[in-house]
Design an enzyme around this catalytic site. Structure first.
Site, PDB file in Angstrom:
ATOM      1  N   LEU A  65     -18.832  46.360  79.298  1.00  0.00           N
ATOM      2  CA  LEU A  65     -18.151  45.124  79.710  1.00  0.00           C
ATOM      3  C   LEU A  65     -18.551  43.957  78.814  1.00  0.00           C
ATOM      4  O   LEU A  65     -19.561  44.022  78.113  1.00  0.00           O
ATOM      5  CB  LEU A  65     -18.507  44.838  81.174  1.00  0.00           C
ATOM      6  CG  LEU A  65     -18.052  45.932  82.141  1.00  0.00           C
ATOM      7  CD1 LEU A  65     -18.676  45.732  83.510  1.00  0.00           C
ATOM      8  CD2 LEU A  65     -16.530  45.945  82.251  1.00  0.00           C
ATOM      9  N   PRO A  66     -17.756  42.860  78.864  1.00  0.00           N
ATOM     10  CA  PRO A  66     -18.015  41.759  77.928  1.00  0.00           C
ATOM     11  C   PRO A  66     -19.390  41.089  78.069  1.00  0.00           C
ATOM     12  O   PRO A  66     -20.052  40.841  77.071  1.00  0.00           O
ATOM     13  CB  PRO A  66     -16.894  40.760  78.239  1.00  0.00           C
ATOM     14  CG  PRO A  66     -15.806  41.582  78.851  1.00  0.00           C
ATOM     15  CD  PRO A  66     -16.494  42.672  79.602  1.00  0.00           C
ATOM     16  N   THR A  96     -23.615  44.637  75.870  1.00  0.00           N
ATOM     17  CA  THR A  96     -24.676  43.759  75.357  1.00  0.00           C
ATOM     18  C   THR A  96     -24.706  42.538  76.253  1.00  0.00           C
ATOM     19  O   THR A  96     -23.748  41.748  76.264  1.00  0.00           O
ATOM     20  CB  THR A  96     -24.370  43.329  73.910  1.00  0.00           C
ATOM     21  OG1 THR A  96     -24.252  44.498  73.110  1.00  0.00           O
ATOM     22  CG2 THR A  96     -25.496  42.462  73.360  1.00  0.00           C
ATOM     23  N   LYS A 171     -32.040  45.269  70.903  1.00  0.00           N
ATOM     24  CA  LYS A 171     -30.738  45.088  70.241  1.00  0.00           C
ATOM     25  C   LYS A 171     -30.625  43.675  69.650  1.00  0.00           C
ATOM     26  O   LYS A 171     -30.193  43.501  68.503  1.00  0.00           O
ATOM     27  CB  LYS A 171     -29.619  45.358  71.251  1.00  0.00           C
ATOM     28  CG  LYS A 171     -28.328  44.664  70.920  1.00  0.00           C
ATOM     29  CD  LYS A 171     -27.157  45.561  70.717  1.00  0.00           C
ATOM     30  CE  LYS A 171     -26.049  44.755  70.064  1.00  0.00           C
ATOM     31  NZ  LYS A 171     -24.814  45.353  69.927  1.00  0.00           N
ATOM     32  N   LYS A 246     -22.203  35.665  69.875  1.00  0.00           N
ATOM     33  CA  LYS A 246     -22.608  36.006  71.250  1.00  0.00           C
ATOM     34  C   LYS A 246     -24.031  36.581  71.246  1.00  0.00           C
ATOM     35  O   LYS A 246     -24.882  36.168  72.031  1.00  0.00           O
ATOM     36  CB  LYS A 246     -21.628  37.039  71.828  1.00  0.00           C
ATOM     37  CG  LYS A 246     -22.064  37.582  73.178  1.00  0.00           C
ATOM     38  CD  LYS A 246     -21.333  38.850  73.582  1.00  0.00           C
ATOM     39  CE  LYS A 246     -22.067  39.538  74.703  1.00  0.00           C
ATOM     40  NZ  LYS A 246     -21.528  40.833  75.064  1.00  0.00           N
TER      41      LYS A 246
HETATM   42  P1  NAD Z   1     -13.492  44.263  74.880  1.00  0.00           P
HETATM   43  O1  NAD Z   1     -13.237  42.858  75.284  1.00  0.00           O
HETATM   44  O2  NAD Z   1     -12.619  44.917  73.876  1.00  0.00           O
HETATM   45  O3  NAD Z   1     -13.499  45.210  76.193  1.00  0.00           O
HETATM   46  C1  NAD Z   1     -14.006  44.836  77.438  1.00  0.00           C
HETATM   47  C2  NAD Z   1     -13.161  45.547  78.493  1.00  0.00           C
HETATM   48  O4  NAD Z   1     -13.744  45.311  79.781  1.00  0.00           O
HETATM   49  C3  NAD Z   1     -11.721  45.025  78.569  1.00  0.00           C
HETATM   50  O5  NAD Z   1     -10.827  46.129  78.464  1.00  0.00           O
HETATM   51  C4  NAD Z   1     -11.655  44.341  79.931  1.00  0.00           C
HETATM   52  O6  NAD Z   1     -10.365  44.448  80.541  1.00  0.00           O
HETATM   53  C5  NAD Z   1     -12.685  45.138  80.693  1.00  0.00           C
HETATM   54  N1  NAD Z   1     -13.218  44.451  81.886  1.00  0.00           N
HETATM   55  C6  NAD Z   1     -13.696  43.189  81.987  1.00  0.00           C
HETATM   56  N2  NAD Z   1     -14.134  42.973  83.240  1.00  0.00           N
HETATM   57  C7  NAD Z   1     -13.933  44.110  83.941  1.00  0.00           C
HETATM   58  C8  NAD Z   1     -14.185  44.510  85.283  1.00  0.00           C
HETATM   59  N3  NAD Z   1     -14.736  43.680  86.179  1.00  0.00           N
HETATM   60  N4  NAD Z   1     -13.862  45.773  85.639  1.00  0.00           N
HETATM   61  C9  NAD Z   1     -13.299  46.620  84.749  1.00  0.00           C
HETATM   62  N5  NAD Z   1     -13.039  46.312  83.470  1.00  0.00           N
HETATM   63  C10 NAD Z   1     -13.353  45.060  83.074  1.00  0.00           C
HETATM   64  O7  NAD Z   1     -15.020  44.292  74.398  1.00  0.00           O
HETATM   65  P2  NAD Z   1     -15.744  45.366  73.446  1.00  0.00           P
HETATM   66  O8  NAD Z   1     -15.588  44.948  72.024  1.00  0.00           O
HETATM   67  O9  NAD Z   1     -15.326  46.736  73.884  1.00  0.00           O
HETATM   68  O10 NAD Z   1     -17.263  45.094  73.812  1.00  0.00           O
HETATM   69  C11 NAD Z   1     -17.834  45.561  75.039  1.00  0.00           C
HETATM   70  C12 NAD Z   1     -19.328  45.314  74.981  1.00  0.00           C
HETATM   71  O11 NAD Z   1     -19.875  45.995  73.841  1.00  0.00           O
HETATM   72  C13 NAD Z   1     -19.708  43.833  74.812  1.00  0.00           C
HETATM   73  O12 NAD Z   1     -20.831  43.580  75.618  1.00  0.00           O
HETATM   74  C14 NAD Z   1     -20.025  43.716  73.331  1.00  0.00           C
HETATM   75  O13 NAD Z   1     -20.943  42.673  73.045  1.00  0.00           O
HETATM   76  C15 NAD Z   1     -20.631  45.083  73.050  1.00  0.00           C
HETATM   77  N6  NAD Z   1     -20.518  45.520  71.630  1.00  0.00           N
HETATM   78  C16 NAD Z   1     -19.359  45.369  70.960  1.00  0.00           C
HETATM   79  C17 NAD Z   1     -19.294  45.796  69.629  1.00  0.00           C
HETATM   80  C18 NAD Z   1     -18.007  45.653  68.850  1.00  0.00           C
HETATM   81  O14 NAD Z   1     -18.058  45.798  67.601  1.00  0.00           O
HETATM   82  N7  NAD Z   1     -16.871  45.421  69.487  1.00  0.00           N
HETATM   83  C19 NAD Z   1     -20.416  46.372  69.011  1.00  0.00           C
HETATM   84  C20 NAD Z   1     -21.578  46.549  69.750  1.00  0.00           C
HETATM   85  C21 NAD Z   1     -21.622  46.108  71.076  1.00  0.00           C
END
Ligand code: NAD
Length: 295
Positions: A65-66, A96, A171, A246
């Site tokens: 999740l975000p 994260t 991390k 972030k």
């Molecule tokens: P994203 O915004 O693409 O995906 C988040 C998903 O969570 C969305 O589909 C959203 O609809 C869903 N969501 C939000 N609240 C919800 C809830 N209450 N119930 C169900 N679903 C819900 O984000 P992402 O890029 O996939 O990143 C996710 C996590 O991974 C973050 O914490 C980010 O910091 C971490 N991360 C991302 C990357 C990257 O390169 N994208 C790399 C490492 C870590």
């Protein structure tokens, strides 16, 4: 540990859940976005109408999740979900998030006899798709051992950093260093260019000298030096500036808590903030190079 509930099917969670399906796990998914759910169903997952129903009967619940508020929302505030979670279930949060939220969730679940590990990842969207993520885990070793088969289906490295919250700390410590290395490498390369040197030759020199580092080896920020990296593709794809911001915000919060001296992290955060405010938030983080190039 064959029945998995997966919550949060975004850029990272979508391909991670798909890799679990491919590895033969029985995966039930939930996301607020219907399209994201449908995509996983087309790839062989089952879907649930709510997060609470997704976790029913699950051996392992994985979330991606975000931010901390979303994770708290699930495992502290969502009483329906907490009631559906059986005691055999292990909760693995791969988001994260801030260290305090990770610890608060661990405590809340423990108070109800339920198990939790924080398992943030390194490796980005490419690593999520390829199943080569690195998981950095905080929590009990026994719980990590139980999660290992699922983590192995989504990644190739799993580290145990320490107790609850330690995964998040490790991390963000890594990402402070990464931001400093990327900014420092950009600064050095641009200074070489300003003085008439070829950035490829300069990179080769530093790779064989004491300035050698990961960004030079595999992620050079200067366009045209390395093929197949974001800098050679208009800084598209990769790890977004706003995600680096972030992580730096989380790192500075953690540093304030532990009263750690982080002048380099502070400086890197100021540079990345300025870069985002200049309109580069959606570009790959190696585009910080442009901040030094624009005069
Ligand atoms: P994203 O915004 O693409 O995906 C988040 C998903 O969570 C969305 O589909 C959203 O609809 C869903 N969501 C939000 N609240 C919800 C809830 N209450 N119930 C169900 N679903 C819900 O984000 P992402 O890029 O996939 O990143 C996710 C996590 O991974 C973050 O914490 C980010 O910091 C971490 N991360 C991302 C990357 C990257 O390169 N994208 C790399 C490492 C870590």
């Amino acid at each position: 540990m064959n029945k998995v509930a997966f919550i949060g099917l975004g850029n990272m969670g979508g391909p991670m859940a798909a890799n679990l399906v491919s590895a033969g796990f029985d995966v039930c998914v939930f996301d607020l976005m219907e399209d994201a759910v449908n995509q996983l169903v087309n790839q062989g997952a089952r879907s649930a109408a709510t997060a609470a129903t997704a976790v029913e009967g699950a051996d392992i619940v994985i979330s991606m999740l975000p931010a901390g508020k979303h994770v708290r929302g699930l495992y502290i505030e969502n009483t329906e979900l907490l009631a559906s979670l059986t005691e055999k279930a292990l909760v693995v949060d791969c988001s994260t998030i801030d260290v305090e939220s990770a610890r608060a969730v661990a405590e809340n679940l423990a108070s109800q006899g339920k198990r939790f590990i924080d398992a943030p990842v390194s490796g980005g969207v490419a690593g999520a798709k390829a199943g080569t993520l690195t998981f950095i885990v905080g929590g009990d070793a026994d719980d990590l051992a139980r999660a290992q088969p699922a983590l192995s289906a989504m990644g190739k490295n799993v580290f145990h950093a320490g107790a609850h919250g330690a995964g998040q700390i490790a991390k963000i410590c890594n990402n402070i260093l990464l931001s400093v290395l990327m900014a420092g490498t950009s600064e050095a390369l641009q200074m070489a260019i300003d003085n008439g040197l070829d950035p490829k030759v300069m990179s080769d020199i530093m790779l064989q000298s004491s300035g050698r580092n990961w960004t030079l080896e595999v992620y050079n920020p200067c366009p045209g030096v390395l093929p197949d990296v974001p800098s050679s593709n208009e800084y598209k794809g990769g790890f977004m500036v706003d995600l680096m911001n972030k992580d730096l915000m989380l790192a500075m919060q953690c540093a304030a808590q532990s009263q750690s001296s982080v002048p380099m992290g502070n400086q890197a955060q100021a540079l990345y903030k300025q870069h985002s405010e200049n309109g580069s938030g959606q570009l790959d983080f190696s585009s910080i190079f442009n901040l030094f190039a624009s005069k």
